[in-house]
Design a protein around this motif. Structure first.
Motif, PDB file in Angstrom:
ATOM      1  N   VAL A 145       0.850  -1.209   0.000  1.00  0.00           N
ATOM      2  CA  VAL A 145       0.000   0.000   0.000  1.00  0.00           C
ATOM      3  C   VAL A 145       0.883   1.256   0.000  1.00  0.00           C
ATOM      4  CG1 VAL A 145      -1.762   1.298   1.260  1.00  0.00           C
ATOM      5  CG2 VAL A 145      -1.940  -1.187   1.098  1.00  0.00           C
ATOM      6  N   ARG A 146       1.961   1.204   0.771  1.00  0.00           N
ATOM      7  CA  ARG A 146       2.883   2.359   0.767  1.00  0.00           C
ATOM      8  C   ARG A 146       3.456   2.598  -0.630  1.00  0.00           C
ATOM      9  NH1 ARG A 146       5.693   0.484   5.407  1.00  0.00           N
ATOM     10  NH2 ARG A 146       4.669   1.270   7.259  1.00  0.00           N
ATOM     11  N   THR A 147       3.706   1.488  -1.342  1.00  0.00           N
ATOM     12  CA  THR A 147       4.234   1.611  -2.713  1.00  0.00           C
ATOM     13  C   THR A 147       3.233   2.363  -3.591  1.00  0.00           C
ATOM     14  OG1 THR A 147       5.430  -0.452  -2.419  1.00  0.00           O
ATOM     15  CG2 THR A 147       5.088   0.264  -4.687  1.00  0.00           C
ATOM     16  N   VAL A 148       1.949   2.011  -3.419  1.00  0.00           N
ATOM     17  CA  VAL A 148       0.902   2.694  -4.200  1.00  0.00           C
ATOM     18  C   VAL A 148       0.839   4.177  -3.811  1.00  0.00           C
ATOM     19  CG1 VAL A 148      -1.591   2.810  -4.665  1.00  0.00           C
ATOM     20  CG2 VAL A 148      -0.448   0.588  -4.532  1.00  0.00           C
ATOM     21  N   LEU A 149       0.913   4.449  -2.512  1.00  0.00           N
ATOM     22  CA  LEU A 149       0.823   5.848  -2.061  1.00  0.00           C
ATOM     23  C   LEU A 149       2.007   6.665  -2.588  1.00  0.00           C
ATOM     24  CD1 LEU A 149      -0.408   5.383   1.649  1.00  0.00           C
ATOM     25  CD2 LEU A 149      -1.774   5.929  -0.374  1.00  0.00           C
ATOM     26  N   GLN A 150       3.177   6.067  -2.570  1.00  0.00           N
ATOM     27  CA  GLN A 150       4.362   6.770  -3.076  1.00  0.00           C
ATOM     28  C   GLN A 150       4.237   7.024  -4.584  1.00  0.00           C
ATOM     29  OE1 GLN A 150       6.935   8.025  -1.033  1.00  0.00           O
ATOM     30  NE2 GLN A 150       7.163   9.151  -2.962  1.00  0.00           N
ATOM     31  N   PHE A 151       3.717   6.005  -5.281  1.00  0.00           N
ATOM     32  CA  PHE A 151       3.507   6.137  -6.732  1.00  0.00           C
ATOM     33  C   PHE A 151       2.521   7.285  -6.996  1.00  0.00           C
ATOM     34  CE2 PHE A 151       0.869   4.965 -10.441  1.00  0.00           C
ATOM     35  CZ  PHE A 151       1.842   4.858 -11.418  1.00  0.00           C
ATOM     36  N   ALA A 152       1.443   7.301  -6.208  1.00  0.00           N
ATOM     37  CA  ALA A 152       0.420   8.347  -6.379  1.00  0.00           C
ATOM     38  C   ALA A 152       1.047   9.725  -6.193  1.00  0.00           C
ATOM     39  CB  ALA A 152      -0.712   8.127  -5.386  1.00  0.00           C
ATOM     40  N   ARG A 153       1.852   9.845  -5.177  1.00  0.00           N
ATOM     41  CA  ARG A 153       2.518  11.136  -4.928  1.00  0.00           C
ATOM     42  C   ARG A 153       3.434  11.508  -6.105  1.00  0.00           C
ATOM     43  NH1 ARG A 153       3.963  13.991  -0.448  1.00  0.00           N
ATOM     44  NH2 ARG A 153       3.176  12.435   0.985  1.00  0.00           N
ATOM     45  N   ASP A 154       4.239  10.536  -6.538  1.00  0.00           N
ATOM     46  CA  ASP A 154       5.185  10.808  -7.634  1.00  0.00           C
ATOM     47  C   ASP A 154       4.475  11.204  -8.925  1.00  0.00           C
ATOM     48  OD1 ASP A 154       7.147  10.099  -5.867  1.00  0.00           O
ATOM     49  OD2 ASP A 154       7.472   8.092  -6.696  1.00  0.00           O
ATOM     50  N   GLN A 155       3.284  10.644  -9.126  1.00  0.00           N
ATOM     51  CA  GLN A 155       2.551  10.908 -10.372  1.00  0.00           C
ATOM     52  C   GLN A 155       1.616  12.113 -10.252  1.00  0.00           C
ATOM     53  OE1 GLN A 155       2.662   9.111 -13.358  1.00  0.00           O
ATOM     54  NE2 GLN A 155       4.398   8.004 -12.499  1.00  0.00           N
ATOM     55  N   GLY A 156       1.641  12.763  -9.113  1.00  0.00           N
ATOM     56  CA  GLY A 156       0.850  13.985  -8.946  1.00  0.00           C
ATOM     57  C   GLY A 156      -0.626  13.756  -8.641  1.00  0.00           C
ATOM     58  N   TYR A 157      -0.962  12.568  -8.132  1.00  0.00           N
ATOM     59  CA  TYR A 157      -2.357  12.331  -7.718  1.00  0.00           C
ATOM     60  C   TYR A 157      -2.607  13.030  -6.385  1.00  0.00           C
ATOM     61  CZ  TYR A 157      -2.910   8.717 -11.284  1.00  0.00           C
ATOM     62  OH  TYR A 157      -3.003   8.052 -12.475  1.00  0.00           O
ATOM     63  N   SER A 158      -3.866  13.391  -6.146  1.00  0.00           N
ATOM     64  CA  SER A 158      -4.215  14.023  -4.870  1.00  0.00           C
ATOM     65  C   SER A 158      -4.901  13.043  -3.939  1.00  0.00           C
ATOM     66  CB  SER A 158      -5.178  15.185  -5.091  1.00  0.00           C
ATOM     67  OG  SER A 158      -4.633  16.066  -6.018  1.00  0.00           O
ATOM     68  N   GLU A 159      -5.500  11.999  -4.521  1.00  0.00           N
ATOM     69  CA  GLU A 159      -6.277  11.059  -3.695  1.00  0.00           C
ATOM     70  C   GLU A 159      -6.057   9.626  -4.173  1.00  0.00           C
ATOM     71  OE1 GLU A 159     -10.129  14.037  -3.193  1.00  0.00           O
ATOM     72  OE2 GLU A 159     -10.117  12.510  -4.746  1.00  0.00           O
ATOM     73  N   VAL A 160      -6.115   8.710  -3.214  1.00  0.00           N
ATOM     74  CA  VAL A 160      -6.110   7.283  -3.557  1.00  0.00           C
ATOM     75  C   VAL A 160      -7.390   6.695  -2.966  1.00  0.00           C
ATOM     76  CG1 VAL A 160      -4.929   5.064  -3.300  1.00  0.00           C
ATOM     77  CG2 VAL A 160      -3.588   7.160  -3.549  1.00  0.00           C
ATOM     78  N   VAL A 161      -8.162   6.013  -3.788  1.00  0.00           N
ATOM     79  CA  VAL A 161      -9.406   5.408  -3.294  1.00  0.00           C
ATOM     80  C   VAL A 161      -9.336   3.894  -3.472  1.00  0.00           C
ATOM     81  CG1 VAL A 161     -10.906   7.400  -3.726  1.00  0.00           C
ATOM     82  CG2 VAL A 161     -10.537   5.730  -5.545  1.00  0.00           C
ATOM     83  N   LEU A 162     -10.192   3.217  -2.756  1.00  0.00           N
ATOM     84  CA  LEU A 162     -10.286   1.756  -2.915  1.00  0.00           C
ATOM     85  C   LEU A 162     -11.623   1.289  -2.385  1.00  0.00           C
ATOM     86  CD1 LEU A 162      -9.844   0.127   0.054  1.00  0.00           C
ATOM     87  CD2 LEU A 162      -7.641   1.190  -0.216  1.00  0.00           C
ATOM     88  N   ASN A 163     -11.985   0.109  -2.810  1.00  0.00           N
ATOM     89  CA  ASN A 163     -13.203  -0.534  -2.307  1.00  0.00           C
ATOM     90  C   ASN A 163     -12.824  -1.842  -1.646  1.00  0.00           C
ATOM     91  OD1 ASN A 163     -14.804   1.438  -3.481  1.00  0.00           O
ATOM     92  ND2 ASN A 163     -14.966   0.310  -5.406  1.00  0.00           N
ATOM     93  N   THR A 164     -13.453  -2.097  -0.509  1.00  0.00           N
ATOM     94  CA  THR A 164     -13.316  -3.407   0.114  1.00  0.00           C
ATOM     95  C   THR A 164     -14.724  -3.795   0.573  1.00  0.00           C
ATOM     96  OG1 THR A 164     -12.075  -4.714   1.727  1.00  0.00           O
ATOM     97  CG2 THR A 164     -12.568  -2.439   2.355  1.00  0.00           C
ATOM     98  N   SER A 165     -14.835  -4.742   1.513  1.00  0.00           N
ATOM     99  CA  SER A 165     -16.190  -5.109   1.929  1.00  0.00           C
ATOM    100  C   SER A 165     -16.253  -5.267   3.445  1.00  0.00           C
ATOM    101  CB  SER A 165     -16.621  -6.416   1.267  1.00  0.00           C
ATOM    102  OG  SER A 165     -15.999  -7.487   1.936  1.00  0.00           O
ATOM    103  N   ASN A 166     -17.467  -5.296   3.953  1.00  0.00           N
ATOM    104  CA  ASN A 166     -17.644  -5.392   5.416  1.00  0.00           C
ATOM    105  C   ASN A 166     -17.244  -6.773   5.954  1.00  0.00           C
ATOM    106  OD1 ASN A 166     -19.807  -6.531   4.101  1.00  0.00           O
ATOM    107  ND2 ASN A 166     -21.351  -5.822   5.526  1.00  0.00           N
ATOM    108  N   ILE A 167     -16.930  -7.718   5.053  1.00  0.00           N
ATOM    109  CA  ILE A 167     -16.452  -9.036   5.491  1.00  0.00           C
ATOM    110  C   ILE A 167     -14.936  -9.032   5.657  1.00  0.00           C
ATOM    111  CG2 ILE A 167     -16.146 -11.441   4.643  1.00  0.00           C
ATOM    112  CD1 ILE A 167     -18.985 -11.051   5.413  1.00  0.00           C
TER     113      ILE A 167
END
Ligand SMILES: CC(C)(COP(=O)(O)OP(=O)(O)OC[C@H]1O[C@@H](n2cnc3c(N)ncnc32)[C@H](O)[C@@H]1OP(=O)(O)O)[C@@H](O)C(=O)NCCC(=O)NCCS
Length: 227
Positions: free
Chosen positions: A158-180
Motif C-alpha cells: 500500500v505504501r508503494t501505491v501511495l508513493q507512486f500516487a505522490r510521484d505521479q501527482g495524484y491528490s487522492e487514492v481510493v479503494l473498495n473493500t467489503s464489510n467481510i
C-alpha cells in the motif's frame, strides 16, 4: 521470516498473481456464510421451512432433509459474490495485466517476491471521471499469500501505491473493500485511509448483505516529504 522485495509485475508472474487473487477472495466464503446464517431471512427459512413441512406432511425426515439441503444452497450463495468478482476481473482489467496496468504512466501493478515466489500483489489505475476536481488513483487487488501474512507485506504494498500516487501527482487514492474483509479494513484504517461510505453493488451482494466499503486517502501536497 524470509525477506521480500517489491517490484513491478512481469508476464511470468501471471500464474502466481491469478492464484493469489482467487485464493484471497475464496477465503472470505466461510465468513460470508456465517453472516448469511445470522440474517433474519435465513433464520426464518431455516426454522420456518422445516416446521411448515413438518406440519404439512407430518414427516420429520422430510423436514430434516429440507434443512440439510438448504445448507449447501446457502454455501453456494455465500461463495457466489467472490467467484463472480474474480470471474469479472479476469475478464476485464486482469485479462491482460500488462496492457491494463503497465501501458500508461499513471497506472502500475506490483508484486512482492520472496524466495523467487510471488507472495503479494497490488495494482493502481487512474479514476476516469471528468466530474472529479482532484486527480484520483484507485488501488486494486491487494492480496498476500496466507503463509506470508503479518509480516507487513500488505502495508509495504500500500505504501508503494501511495508513493507512486505522490510521484505521479495524484491528490487522492481510493479503494473498495467489503464489510467481510475485516483485516483489510483494519489495515487501511491503520494507514490513514478514511471510510467514505458503503453500498450494495450487485444482486449476489444484496442476497448475502455484503456491503462494498469505500475508502479514501488524501495525499498531502506533492511537495511534502516522502511517505
Ligand atoms: C488484508 C491482507 C492483504 C493483509 O495482509 P498482511 O500482509 O498480513 O498485512 P500486514 O502484515 O501488512 O498488516 C498490516 C496491518 O493490517 C492489519 N491487519 C492485517 N491482518 C490483520 C488481521 N488478521 N486482523 C486485524 N488486523 C489485521 C493490522 O492493522 C496490521 O498492522 P499491525 O501489524 O501493525 O497491527 C491479507 O489478509 C489478505 O491478502 N487477505 C485476503 C485478500 C483480501 O481480502 N484483500 C483485501 C482486498 S480489499
Amino acid at each position: 521470516m524470509a525477506p521480500y522485495h517489491i517490484r513491478k509485475y512481469q508476464e511470468s508472474d501471471r500464474k502466481w498473481v491469478v492464484g493469489l487473487l482467487s485464493r484471497g477472495m475464496a477465503e472470505h466464503t466461510p465468513a460470508t456464510f456465517r453472516r448469511l446464517l445470522k440474517l433474519p431471512g435465513t433464520l426464518i427459512l431455516l426454522l420456518g421451512g422445516p416446521l411448515a413441512l413438518l406440519l404439512a406432511s407430518g414427516s420429520w425426515l422430510l423436514a430434516l432433509m429440507f434443512s440439510l439441503s438448504l445448507l449447501p444452497a446457502l454455501w453456494f450463495l455465500a461463495k457466489k459474490p467472490w467467484t463472480e468478482y474474480v470471474d469479472k476481473t479476469l475478464r476485464t482489467d486482469m485479462s491482460d495485466i500488462t496492457k491494463s496496468y503497465l501501458s500508461e504512466r499513471g497506472s502500475c501493478f506490483w508484486v512482492a517476491e520472496s524466495e523467487e515466489k510471488v507472495v503479494g500483489t497490488v495494482g493502481a489505475l487512474p479514476v476516469d471521471d471528468p466530474t472529479l476536481r482532484e486527480k484520483r488513483l484507485q488501488l486494486f487487488h491487494l492480496s498476500v499469500d496466507s503463509e506470508h501474512r503479518g509480516q507487513g507485506i500488505a502495508k509495504a504494498l500500500v505504501r508503494t501505491v501511495l508513493q507512486f500516487a505522490r510521484d505521479q501527482g495524484y491528490s487522492e487514492v481510493v479503494l473498495n473493500t467489503s464489510n467481510i474483509q475485516l483485516s483489510a479494513m483494519a489495515l487501511y484504517q491503520s494507514m490513514g485511509f478514511k471510510k467514505t461510505g458503503q453500498s450494495l453493488c450487485c444482486v449476489w451482494d444484496r442476497l448475502v448483505a455484503l456491503h462494498t466499503v469505500h475508502f479514501i486517502y488524501r495525499l498531502p501536497s506533492a511537495q511534502a516529504g516522502s511517505l
